[in-house]
Each structure stands twice: as structure tokens, then as C-alpha cells.
Design an enzyme around this catalytic site. Structure first.
Site, PDB file in Angstrom:
ATOM      1  N   CYS A   1       0.832  -1.211   0.000  1.00  0.00           N
ATOM      2  CA  CYS A   1       0.000   0.000   0.000  1.00  0.00           C
ATOM      3  C   CYS A   1       0.860   1.252   0.000  1.00  0.00           C
ATOM      4  O   CYS A   1       0.958   1.973   0.997  1.00  0.00           O
ATOM      5  CB  CYS A   1      -0.952   0.011   1.187  1.00  0.00           C
ATOM      6  SG  CYS A   1      -2.264   1.246   0.984  1.00  0.00           S
TER       7      CYS A   1
ATOM      8  N   CYS B   1      -5.451   2.229  -5.488  1.00  0.00           N
ATOM      9  CA  CYS B   1      -5.036   2.877  -4.253  1.00  0.00           C
ATOM     10  C   CYS B   1      -6.006   4.013  -3.941  1.00  0.00           C
ATOM     11  O   CYS B   1      -5.901   5.098  -4.525  1.00  0.00           O
ATOM     12  CB  CYS B   1      -3.613   3.418  -4.394  1.00  0.00           C
ATOM     13  SG  CYS B   1      -2.982   4.171  -2.875  1.00  0.00           S
TER      14      CYS B   1
END
Length: 457
Positions: free
Chosen positions: A203, A382
Site C-alpha cells: 500500500c 489505491c
């Protein structure tokens, strides 16, 4: 190539078949007695190492297709965390107890759970040894171990994180994530520094998400004029996809956030509130920066047990797979999914979701003795949370080309994207992804594309 014929009956299985429906003979009694005592060796059709996002999805898909006890999941942890929620926990928008489920409730009932760690991979003999003394022999192996957090690689960091009155924090671990909001609440002035390490991480948007959330928090509390927000990233740019990087640069300028690129954290001196950074553009040059709050994204790597098996990994320690099929480049009965794979995609839960149907179809093809043909295009997503009510939804592929699902400009901050990230995605994760039903938004994107095309006609 290391190949094993699918469907081969093991010697153990032959012996069991020979004794089925017959009265125990001296031989069968000895055999059954030995099998009860010698529990160190197990066999399975598919071994999934890792009970994270990719591992659970693959276990669900494969056990549903192959049937009970054909799939073994090797995972030592009791809890399964929905890690994308950690940034929201850091900002006080969610609680830690909302981010996890018991592993026993997440893993599919048709799969067998071995609650132990992998200690050694032996791909030449199709075995994995475990912390409980077992040797698990497999026909096919899926490595889904994710990345490990290497907080200890930065001198002074672990001590700082474990000192209660220290204003050093990190959203990346359930052990430390609650402390982030505590640091926010007691920071009234000075430098709030946020870091991005010099290595691949999971991430990659999270380090700046917590920076934007923190900036918004200080504004809400009326402290922003007294707090200087600094984002120090080892990368040469704010974000790898130009379409979103341009929007984020405007946001940073608008919110008066200081951005330092190619700056890597190398030491923390928490007693003096000093963070030491190396200038990667000028190796050997270091900067000492005083902080009132320091949020650290730790260096990461594949787990040592994976990295130490040189036959399975690239020189950087990731499982050496074809980036399209996610099949191992040397061992045809080995696949990888998620963060531990060498495929050059952004490491996110969304990427694992998009990879899951590819790995599933290619594993099934291999079981049937066919060549894998399904292709992963590098899709990743994202959701960059920019505050307490806004989010930029970045979606892109291997070429860093935007692959947007919705018929609108996703580079703009929107409440709708924030609501989806905060409220809808966790439900989708637990109800669909963990049960093997979510393959990413590709189908939704096609539907929107058709509707858009028809509207133009």
C-alpha cells in the site's frame, strides 16, 4: 522444470485403499498404528502458504472447486486483519477491533488449516517444513506470505515506538496503529514528519494518506498554523502515475505541505526528538530534523523463510514468477499471489483481488496438465484518502496507465470515493473477497464502459 503428474495416488493413499472395507490384518493394524504415531508428514494437492488476503481468496476458490481436504493453508496467526483500514484507525475514524476477524472464521471450511509457520521450502522435493515439526508434501504450491515489517532495520525506531510518551508512531502494524491517533491528539506545534522507505512496500499510498489525514485533523482542531507538515519520501516523485501525481502535487501546494523527495529515514533519536535522513541523491549526506510527531513507514521485505530459499526467489527476495501468469519461472507447480510475488505491480489488496482469478485459473490448468493462459495486466488500486471526507481513487496497470472504473475523473477528491473506501470496501472484503467471490472491479468497469458507449451512440 519440476513437474509432478496431477492426480498421482501416493503410496500412503494406496495403502489406505487396500485396507478400506476389510477387517484389520496384522499389516493394516501396524500401518494404522504407525500413521497415528508418525504425524510429522502430511500430503495435499494444493498447499497455500499464508493466510492473508491472497491466501484466503485462493483457499476459498480452490477448496470450493477441488473439494474438502485437498487444500492446506499454512498460517500461524489467530487473527486476519483488513489492513487497508489501518489508515482510518490512525486518523480516529475506525477502531482496531473493527479491522480483524478470527482466522478460523475467515478460512474456508473445506480447506485444512495448519496453524504453524513455514520454516523451509524445498521446491525440488515439493515439500515445506513447519515450526511444528511437520513436512507437508504438495502437488502444487501457492506462496501468499505477503511482506514482513522490518522496524528493527532503523536504529532507535523500535525503542521509540515502544516508549509510551514518545511521539513516534506507525499505522502499518496492529501493535502500533492505535498510538498514531494518540500522537495526533497531543501534537500542538512543531514538525509532523511522515516517511516513505527506500524499498518496495505494501500500500504505497498509505504513507501520504496518513499525512493528509493528519493535516486535516490539525486544521479541524485549530492547530494547523502551529504545525508544519513534512512528507519525506525516498522516491523521486510523489506518486508513480502522472495522472494522479499532478493532482496530488496541487493538493500538497494548496495545503502547504513540505515535500522532500529522495530522502530516506536512517535513524531515530527519540530522546532528543531527532530523525536522521539520508539524501539519496547525494549518498552519504545526512540531515537531522527535529520533530514533534514522527510517523514512520518501516522498511519491508518478503519473510526470511521465503527470501532464504534462493531457488524460489529473485536477487531481491521476491518469488520469481512470470508477471503475466504468476507461475514460477523455474518450478511449474509453484505460483505466487500478492505482495511476495516479483510481479512489478503496486502491492495492494486490490492487486491481490485482480490476481486471484488469474492464479486460480492457471493453477487449475496446471492440475489438468495444461499450460496456463490467463493473464494479469498489473491492475492495482489505491484509494488515497485526503482527509475526513475526501478521497482520490487511483487505479492503474503495469504501464502506470490509469484504468478507472467509474465514468468520472477519479483524480479529483470526492466524498463518494471516501464513503466507498470507509464503508463499502470493508463489507466487500469480508463478504466477497474472503469467500473467493471478488475478482476486482473489471466486470464493473466493462459495464460502465458499455453504458458510456451506448450513451454516445
Amino acid at each position: 522444470m519440476n513437474r509432478r503428474l496431477p492426480g498421482t495416488i501416493s503410496q500412503c493413499q494406496k495403502l489406505l485403499l487396500a485396507t478400506h472395507n476389510h477387517a484389520p490384518t496384522a499389516f493394516s493394524t501396524r500401518f494404522l498404528s504407525t500413521s497415528r504415531v508418525n504425524r510429522e508428514r502430511q500430503e495435499c494437492q494444493v498447499l497455500v502458504v499464508g493466510g492473508g488476503t491472497g491466501g484466503c481468496a485462493m483457499a476459498a476458490k480452490l477448496s470450493s472447486r477441488l473439494g474438502s481436504d485437498k487444500v492446506v493453508v499454512l498460517e500461524p496467526e489467530d487473527k486476519h486483519y483488513y489492513q487497508p483500514m489501518f489508515t482510518l484507525i490512525g486518523g480516529g475514524m475506525k477502531r482496531l477491533d473493527q479491522s480483524h476477524r478470527q482466522m478460523a472464521d475467515v478460512l474456508p471450511t473445506k480447506a485444512k488449516w495448519v496453524k504453524e509457520k513455514a520454516l523451509e521450502f524445498d521446491p525440488d522435493n515439493n515439500t515445506v517444513s513447519t515450526s511444528g515439526g511437520k513436512t507437508i508434501k504438495y502437488d502444487f504450491l501457492i506462496i501468499a506470505t505477503g511482506l514482513q515489517l522490518n522496524y528493527g532495520k532503523i536504529p532507535g525506531l523500535v525503542e521509540a515506538l515502544e516508549t509510551p510518551d514518545s511521539n513516534v508512531c506507525s499505522i502499518y502494524s496492529p501493535k502500533y496503529v492505535d498510538h498514531v491517533y494518540e500522537c495526533l491528539r497531543r501534537t500542538n506545534k512543531g514538525n509532523a514528519i511522515f516517511t516513505f522507505p527506500n524499498c518496495p512496500i505494501k500500500c504505497a499510498g498509505a504513507p501520504q494518506k496518513i499525512a493528509y489525514i493528519s493535516e486535516h485533523y490539525f486544521r479541524k482542531m485549530g492547530r494547523r498554523d502551529n504545525v508544519n507538515i513534512i512528507y519525506n519520501t525516498s522516491l523521486p516523485v510523489i506518486f508513480g502515475v502522472k495522472h494522479y501525481a499532478e493532482a496530488l502535487m496541487k493538493l500538497i501546494k494548496r495545503r502547504n505541505i513540505t515535500l522532500n523527495v529522495q530522502r530516506n529515514l536512517v535513524e531515530v533519536r527519540h530522546k532528543d526528538n531527532i530523525a536522521v535522513f539520508e539524501d539519496l541523491a547525494k549518498p552519504g549526506v545526512h540531515y537531522e530534523e527535529t520533530y514533534s510527531m514522527l510517523h514512520v513507514t518501516p522498511p519491508m521485505s518478503t519473510p526470511d523463510v521465503v527470501a532464504n530459499c534462493k531457488k524460489l526467489v529473485t536477487p531481491t527476495g521476491f518469488v520469481d514468477v512470470d508477471q503475466l501468469t504468476l507461475q514460477h519461472n523455474k518450478y511449474s507447480n509453484v505460483f505466487a499471489i500478492g505482495d511476495s510475488a516479483s510481479s512489478p505491480n503496486s502491492k495492494t489488496a486490490a492487486a491481490a483481488a485482480a490476481q486471484s482469478p488469474v492464479v486460480f485459473k492457471n493453477v487449475m490448468a496446471a492440475i489438468e496438465g495444461k499450460a496456463p493462459t490467463d493473464i494479469y495486466d498489473g491492475y492495482s488500486s489505491c484509494p488515497i484518502v485526503t482527509g475526513y471526507s475526501s478521497c482520490i481513487l487511483a487505479e492503474f496497470d503495469y504501464n502506470l496507465t490509469p484504468v478507472e472504473t467509474f465514468p468520472l475523473d477519479q483524480s479529483k477528491e470526492r466524498y463518494s470515493m471516501f464513503f466507498m473506501k470507509k464503508e463499502l470496501m470493508p463489507v466487500l472484503y469480508w463478504k466477497l473477497m474472503m469467500n473467493g467471490y471478488w475478482n476486482g472491479p473489471a466486470l464493473m468497469r466493462k459495464i460502465f464502459s458499455v453504458l458510456k458507449f451506448n450513451k454516445k451512440q
